[in-house]
Motif scaffolding. Structure first.
Motif, mmCIF file in Angstrom:
data_model
loop_
_atom_site.group_PDB
_atom_site.id
_atom_site.type_symbol
_atom_site.label_atom_id
_atom_site.label_comp_id
_atom_site.label_asym_id
_atom_site.label_seq_id
_atom_site.Cartn_x
_atom_site.Cartn_y
_atom_site.Cartn_z
ATOM 1 N N UNK A 64 0.867 -1.177 0.000
ATOM 2 C CA UNK A 64 0.000 0.000 0.000
ATOM 3 C C UNK A 64 0.905 1.228 0.000
ATOM 4 N N UNK A 65 0.348 2.377 -0.330
ATOM 5 C CA UNK A 65 1.154 3.609 -0.371
ATOM 6 C C UNK A 65 0.962 4.468 0.873
ATOM 7 N N UNK A 66 0.148 3.980 1.798
ATOM 8 C CA UNK A 66 -0.161 4.752 2.996
ATOM 9 C C UNK A 66 -1.024 3.890 3.902
ATOM 10 N N UNK A 67 -1.101 4.244 5.155
ATOM 11 C CA UNK A 67 -2.160 3.724 6.024
ATOM 12 C C UNK A 67 -2.421 4.797 7.067
ATOM 13 N N UNK A 68 -3.498 4.624 7.811
ATOM 14 C CA UNK A 68 -3.879 5.638 8.796
ATOM 15 C C UNK A 68 -2.970 5.600 10.014
ATOM 16 N N UNK A 69 -2.919 6.730 10.727
ATOM 17 C CA UNK A 69 -2.206 6.741 12.018
ATOM 18 C C UNK A 69 -3.144 6.359 13.161
ATOM 19 N N UNK A 70 -4.391 6.020 12.815
ATOM 20 C CA UNK A 70 -5.353 5.573 13.825
ATOM 21 C C UNK A 70 -5.666 4.094 13.574
ATOM 22 N N UNK A 71 -5.979 3.373 14.629
ATOM 23 C CA UNK A 71 -6.212 1.935 14.493
ATOM 24 C C UNK A 71 -7.556 1.628 13.844
ATOM 25 N N UNK A 72 -8.611 2.377 14.231
ATOM 26 C CA UNK A 72 -9.945 2.162 13.653
ATOM 27 C C UNK A 72 -10.847 3.292 14.137
ATOM 28 N N UNK A 73 -12.050 3.341 13.602
ATOM 29 C CA UNK A 73 -13.018 4.299 14.133
ATOM 30 C C UNK A 73 -13.559 5.265 13.105
ATOM 31 N N UNK A 74 -14.075 6.390 13.580
ATOM 32 C CA UNK A 74 -14.789 7.356 12.745
ATOM 33 C C UNK A 74 -13.803 8.291 12.044
ATOM 34 N N UNK A 75 -13.126 7.768 11.055
ATOM 35 C CA UNK A 75 -12.157 8.554 10.274
ATOM 36 C C UNK A 75 -12.470 8.347 8.796
ATOM 37 N N UNK A 76 -13.523 8.999 8.340
ATOM 38 C CA UNK A 76 -14.040 8.777 6.995
ATOM 39 C C UNK A 76 -12.943 8.894 5.937
ATOM 40 N N UNK A 77 -12.888 7.891 5.097
ATOM 41 C CA UNK A 77 -11.936 7.925 3.990
ATOM 42 C C UNK A 77 -10.580 7.350 4.326
#
Ligand code: PGA
Length: 251
Positions: A64-77
């Motif tokens: 992948x070219x990126x991933x979130x800095x949050x594990x899960x939850x309300x982070x649309x997109x």
């Protein structure tokens, strides 16, 4: 011996069909005996399809070219590291300069992304590199070392041992202007010393440090000849299977 890696970074190119076609072409044309590990860094939409049809064949991996800095939850997109891993791919590119510049990614956020990637058994390809004005002020070594310090130095030895670094001088990305092989080697050696100061020489010596920035078939061999240059992160030239494989075969 250190692992050699040539990773393509397709950026925001190739729709689903075109991406599958390109990856298939790379798979068909690869011999499976390449000296370097081949990694295809694709948009999220390709990951699952390529995990099923490409990953592991002739040793090819997908990132992948990126991933979130949050594990899960309300982070649309957003897409989490755990979601990336669930597609079946094993790598993730983090901290590309385009993400730092256009999406304001900071060293601190990237530290959190690295943790989540590693917790989810993804191999992070951590990008670093200086803008032109920093190089012109001759502050490039300090600047890039600080990126490593702030994003990587909290890692355990075990996690650091799984991490790949890509040095990409921003002035060389997509500009046709490459760092000279001497400039690449000098920076890679500096970074390896910096890593050795913190993690110890033995671990620093096993960390693959890739070069990125206008790497193409005509200059890859010279750049990869540097003792501390362990492969490349390839943007534009990774969109053509023949060019990409010519770079892979430049060792
Ligand atoms: P480029 O991109 O090879 O097109 O310069 C490299 C990168 O951004 O990873």
């Amino acid at each position: 011996m250190r692992k050699k890696i040539v990773a393509g970074n397709w950026k925001m190119n190739n729709n689903l069909e075109a991406g599958i076609k390109l990856a298939q072409e790379v798979l068909e044309k690869a011999t499976g005996n390449e000296e370097a590990q081949i990694v295809l860094g694709t948009p999220f939409i390709h990951l699952n399809k390529l995990a099923e049809s490409i990953v592991g064949k002739k040793g090819i991996e997908v990132a992948a070219q990126n991933c979130s800095d949050k594990a899960s939850g309300a982070y649309t997109g957003e897409t989490s590291a755990e979601m990336v891993k669930s597609t079946g791919v094993n790598y993730v590119i983090l901290g590309h300069s385009e993400r730092r510049e256009y999406f304001n990614e900071t060293n601190q956020e990237l530290a959190a992304k690295l943790d989540l990637a590693l917790t989810n058994n993804l191999v992070p390809i951590f990008c670093c590199g200086e803008p032109l004005e920093i190089r012109e002020k001759e502050e490039h070594y300090a600047y890039v070392k600080q990126q490593l310090t702030e994003s990587l130095f909290h890692l355990s030895a075990n996690d650091f041992a799984k991490t790949v670094i890509a040095y990409e001088p921003i002035w060389a990305i997509g500009t046709g202007k490459t760092a000279t092989s001497a400039q690449a080697q000098e920076m890679h050696a500096e970074l390896r010393n910096h890593l050795a100061d913190h993690f110890g020489q033995e671990l620093a010596d096993t960390c693959p440090i890739l070069y990125g920035g206008s790497c193409k078939p005509s200059n890859a061999q010279e750049i990869f000849a540097g003792a501390d240059v362990d492969g490349g992160l390839i943007g534009g030239a990774s969109l053509n299977a023949d060019d990409f494989l010519a770079i892979v075969n430049s060792f």
